[in-house]
Design a protein around this motif. Structure first.
Motif, PDB file in Angstrom:
ATOM      1  N   PRO A  40      15.312  41.668  35.991  1.00  0.00           N
ATOM      2  CA  PRO A  40      17.137  42.235  36.825  1.00  0.00           C
ATOM      3  C   PRO A  40      17.244  40.914  38.530  1.00  0.00           C
ATOM      4  N   GLY A  41      18.654  40.114  38.608  1.00  0.00           N
ATOM      5  CA  GLY A  41      19.295  39.286  39.061  1.00  0.00           C
ATOM      6  C   GLY A  41      18.334  37.717  38.771  1.00  0.00           C
ATOM      7  N   HIS A  42      17.727  37.423  37.545  1.00  0.00           N
ATOM      8  CA  HIS A  42      17.412  36.317  37.880  1.00  0.00           C
ATOM      9  C   HIS A  42      18.513  35.699  36.841  1.00  0.00           C
ATOM     10  N   GLN A  43      18.667  34.358  37.175  1.00  0.00           N
ATOM     11  CA  GLN A  43      19.666  33.608  36.118  1.00  0.00           C
ATOM     12  C   GLN A  43      18.870  32.686  35.738  1.00  0.00           C
ATOM     13  N   PRO A  44      19.171  32.356  34.057  1.00  0.00           N
ATOM     14  CA  PRO A  44      18.302  32.244  33.204  1.00  0.00           C
ATOM     15  C   PRO A  44      18.404  30.642  33.712  1.00  0.00           C
ATOM     16  N   THR A  45      17.983  29.256  33.375  1.00  0.00           N
ATOM     17  CA  THR A  45      18.167  28.053  32.328  1.00  0.00           C
ATOM     18  C   THR A  45      18.387  27.957  31.824  1.00  0.00           C
ATOM     19  N   ILE A  46      19.581  27.637  30.292  1.00  0.00           N
ATOM     20  CA  ILE A  46      20.325  27.781  28.627  1.00  0.00           C
ATOM     21  C   ILE A  46      19.638  26.369  28.336  1.00  0.00           C
ATOM     22  N   THR A  47      19.002  25.214  28.282  1.00  0.00           N
ATOM     23  CA  THR A  47      19.200  24.251  27.656  1.00  0.00           C
ATOM     24  C   THR A  47      18.677  24.166  26.157  1.00  0.00           C
ATOM     25  N   VAL A  48      19.830  22.930  25.840  1.00  0.00           N
ATOM     26  CA  VAL A  48      19.338  22.834  23.741  1.00  0.00           C
ATOM     27  C   VAL A  48      18.593  21.512  23.676  1.00  0.00           C
ATOM     28  N   ASN A  77      15.465  20.361  20.731  1.00  0.00           N
ATOM     29  CA  ASN A  77      14.859  19.809  19.604  1.00  0.00           C
ATOM     30  C   ASN A  77      15.414  21.278  18.682  1.00  0.00           C
ATOM     31  N   ASP A  78      17.042  20.898  18.229  1.00  0.00           N
ATOM     32  CA  ASP A  78      17.604  22.433  17.565  1.00  0.00           C
ATOM     33  C   ASP A  78      17.471  24.069  17.546  1.00  0.00           C
ATOM     34  N   GLY A  79      16.954  23.784  18.626  1.00  0.00           N
ATOM     35  CA  GLY A  79      16.668  25.876  19.513  1.00  0.00           C
ATOM     36  C   GLY A  79      17.155  25.394  20.541  1.00  0.00           C
ATOM     37  N   LEU A  80      17.101  26.895  21.602  1.00  0.00           N
ATOM     38  CA  LEU A  80      17.316  26.481  22.650  1.00  0.00           C
ATOM     39  C   LEU A  80      16.059  27.066  23.493  1.00  0.00           C
ATOM     40  N   MET A  81      16.210  26.261  24.851  1.00  0.00           N
ATOM     41  CA  MET A  81      15.039  26.270  25.895  1.00  0.00           C
ATOM     42  C   MET A  81      15.770  27.234  26.900  1.00  0.00           C
ATOM     43  N   ILE A  82      14.508  28.555  27.450  1.00  0.00           N
ATOM     44  CA  ILE A  82      15.407  28.848  28.353  1.00  0.00           C
ATOM     45  C   ILE A  82      14.085  28.885  29.754  1.00  0.00           C
ATOM     46  N   ASP A  83      14.596  28.484  30.582  1.00  0.00           N
ATOM     47  CA  ASP A  83      13.564  28.251  31.788  1.00  0.00           C
ATOM     48  C   ASP A  83      12.900  27.341  32.137  1.00  0.00           C
ATOM     49  N   ASN A  84      12.912  26.297  30.980  1.00  0.00           N
ATOM     50  CA  ASN A  84      12.237  24.964  30.444  1.00  0.00           C
ATOM     51  C   ASN A  84      10.769  24.923  29.758  1.00  0.00           C
ATOM     52  N   MET A  85      10.377  26.718  29.293  1.00  0.00           N
ATOM     53  CA  MET A  85       9.664  27.204  28.888  1.00  0.00           C
ATOM     54  C   MET A  85       8.919  27.561  27.648  1.00  0.00           C
ATOM     55  N   MET A  86      10.284  28.323  27.328  1.00  0.00           N
ATOM     56  CA  MET A  86      10.112  29.665  26.544  1.00  0.00           C
ATOM     57  C   MET A  86      11.348  28.934  24.809  1.00  0.00           C
ATOM     58  N   TYR A  87      10.830  28.125  23.757  1.00  0.00           N
ATOM     59  CA  TYR A  87      11.581  27.903  23.416  1.00  0.00           C
ATOM     60  C   TYR A  87      11.975  28.920  21.590  1.00  0.00           C
ATOM     61  N   PHE A  88      13.415  28.719  21.516  1.00  0.00           N
ATOM     62  CA  PHE A  88      14.470  30.389  20.667  1.00  0.00           C
ATOM     63  C   PHE A  88      14.739  29.275  19.656  1.00  0.00           C
ATOM     64  N   LEU A  89      14.306  29.880  18.728  1.00  0.00           N
ATOM     65  CA  LEU A  89      14.681  29.178  17.263  1.00  0.00           C
ATOM     66  C   LEU A  89      16.184  29.952  16.655  1.00  0.00           C
ATOM     67  N   PRO A  90      17.257  29.425  16.103  1.00  0.00           N
ATOM     68  CA  PRO A  90      18.218  30.271  16.112  1.00  0.00           C
ATOM     69  C   PRO A  90      17.876  30.450  14.187  1.00  0.00           C
TER      70      PRO A  90
END
Length: 565
Positions: free
Chosen positions: A497-505, A507-520
């Motif tokens: 709760p309260g955390h503001q994640p950093t989301i970046t594009v 390698n064809d996916g989304l990187m969350i907080d510079n460590m968790m890689y999510f693919l569509p």
């Protein structure tokens, strides 16, 4: 209150038996042998390192010591090891507030701006009482999950005033009448109020008015760069540490040294020993710190299993009063059972080390049968390997994989189940959960039932590998991916709760907080590269604009993330 054995002998025994010592006296309602076997079992499998002590009245009836306080130097845990208490510290803070209440220096029913006039956000301070801070009913967000704290230099957090800068981004949520909203911020504020009212530092006030009065000679808020004897180092493999502190998610056991603040504070991080904590609980009950009347007020269950600085709830029909504590590489349970006059203290320097031991103790007292692991041949484990699809119960439709791993089964790459029969296994971290495998007339495995024996039941069927649903990532343009970027914040009704994640594009996916890689894999849906069960589902309003993210673990909503303006 101590066993009749001198300390030199104890140290000798610890060395001879590789940091394992047990002292136990049976009582009418407590099977110490059962509990010790369970602790040994967990320790042997890397799930426990610490000390568990149980008193009946003033008599010590059980003590079990296992593990290593410092793995770099191979220093064993012993009777004098000082453990990080995490949120057990909140009882110290609440007790200090209780002293000031009974002295007439604090009114628990007034707004805390009365005592903290220069609080950064006066609109919050004017509308929040001391009691609401104590009981976690203020609705104030937890700055421990804010980026300004997570990315701060925690080596500079040596005084409570150093935390004042984190108040500027606080928010307030509505708290339902039957719930609490647990927030560490409440207790950091209470610590500052103690300083404002007394003119002393929080640390000096607690030392003089609690630790010294209770005879707690080995308790304090020890700065990590000071030379303090017999302090345990915490060790963690919790993957969530990667999301909060940037720790590599590689399964390696790591020290928590660089995850915690350099010095504990009112919400957590004091250090103590098992013996000192018994003295504290005893002093509370005897009226030596606050009056018995004040203690009863503060430990009366207010809502959500919480009083005013103390947890109070009933587990298996047994009332317990005290506090738990947990952090990466830290686990503590300190509770008094008023109806049975037991004091339970378990301190561990590994993830989730103390809670299962406490649960086993309560189950023991309640007369519930506790599973005992047995040995099986490797081929017995291997026949349960495969993919299963849940047909009924929570997460119906989810597919899980079961693997054999030495002397256990690994469920969905997360939970470890050990055999208590040829076809029945129990969860090492929660022994109420069992898996029973079903076979057909020829003895072939066809499915399983997983249950806690109460409200939770799952039934699953073994499926062929060809039936396994494999998510295939979509090829999506960078322009499309950029529409998912923005400023987001986790809400109060889920994880972080309260955390503001950093989301970046990336390698064809989304990187969350510079460590968790999510693919569509579908429109507005992404899966975690290493765990397809962990997904992000972006939600749009009627105009097609993204307004929040649902964090999914299988079919379960485990977190909500709102898009900020």
């Amino acid at each position: 209150m101590y066993p009749i054995i001198n300390r030199a002998c104890i140290f000798t025994l610890i060395i001879l038996f590789e940091s394992t010592i047990t002292f136990a006296l049976d009582t009418d309602n407590f099977n110490s042998e059962n509990l010790e076997k369970y602790i040994e079992f967990r320790a042997d499998h890397g799930k426990y390192s610490g000390i568990t002590t149980i008193y009946h009245g003033e008599e010590k009836v059980f003590e079990s010591i296992h593990g290593v306080a410092n793995r770099t130097w191979d220093v064993s845990v012993d009777l004098h090891t000082k453990f990080n208490l995490a949120s057990v510290t909140k009882m110290f803070t609440a007790t200090a507030i209780g002293i000031l209440i009974q002295e007439g220096k604090i009114d628990p029913n007034v707004s805390f701006i009365t005592y903290f006039e220069d609080f950064t956000k006066p609109e919050i301070a004017k509308n929040t009482t001391i009691n609401e801070l104590l009981s976690h009913t203020s609705g104030i967000s937890d700055f421990f999950f804010q980026d300004d704290y997570l990315y701060s230099d925690r080596s500079r957090l040596r005084s409570l005033e150093d935390y004042d800068r984190f108040y500027s981004n606080l928010t307030v949520a509505d708290v339902p009448d039957d719930r609490i909203l647990y927030s560490n911020t409440n207790y950091v504020i209470l610590g500052r109020i103690i300083e404002k009212v007394t003119g002393m530092t929080y640390y000096d006030y607690l030392r003089r008015n609690i630790f010294e009065r209770a005879g707690m000679e080995n308790t304090g808020f020890f700065e990590a760069d000071l030379i303090i004897k017999n302090v345990a180092t915490g060790y963690t493999i919790d993957f969530q540490a990667s999301a909060e502190f940037g720790v590599p998610n590689d399964g390696a056991l790591r020290s928590n040294q660089f995850m915690r603040a350099i010095k504990g504070m009112p919400a957590g991080g004091a250090y103590s020993t098992s013996r000192d904590l018994f003295l504290f609980m005893q002093a509370l009950r005897n009226g030596d710190l606050i009056t018995k009347e004040q203690f009863e007020k503060m430990t009366a269950m207010h809502r959500g299993g919480y009083g005013f600085g103390f947890q109070k709830y009933t587990q298996n029909g047994i009332e317990v009063i005290g506090h738990s504590g947990g952090f990466y590489g830290v686990s503590a349970m300190v509770f008094y059972l008023p109806e049975k006059d037991y004091t339970f203290i378990s301190l561990a320097n590994v993830d989730f080390g103390a809670q299962p031991v406490f649960d086993r103790f309560i189950n023991n007292l309640a007369g519930l049968n506790s599973p005992e692991p047995i040995n099986l041949d490797l081929e017995e484990f291997e026949k349960y390997e495969g993919f299963y699809e849940i047909e009924s119960g929570i997460r119906a439709g989810k597919q899980v994989e079961i693997k054999s791993q030495e002397d256990r089964l690994l469920f969905d790459n997360a939970l470890e189940f050990f055999p208590i029969g040829v076809r029945q296994f129990f969860d090492i971290d929660n022994d109420r959960f069992t898996i029973t495998f079903h076979v057909d007339s020829s003895g072939e495995v066809i499915g399983f039932t997983r249950t806690d024996g109460r409200n939770f039941t799952q039934k699953a069927t073994l499926i062929d590998a060809s039936e396994v649903k494999i998510l295939q990532p979509l090829t999506v343009s960078e322009e499309v991916l950029e529409q998912y970027l923005g400023n987001y914040q986790f809400t109060e009704d889920g994880m972080m709760p309260g955390h503001q994640p950093t989301i970046t594009v990336e390698n064809d996916g989304l990187m969350i907080d510079n460590m968790m890689y999510f693919l569509p894999f579908e429109k507005d849906k992404f899966f975690l590269e290493d765990d397809v069960g962990m997904q992000l589902h972006f939600k749009r309003n009627g105009s097609g604009v993204i307004e929040e993210i649902h964090v999914m673990q299988g079919d379960d909503l485990v977190g909500r993330v709102e898009k900020l303006d």
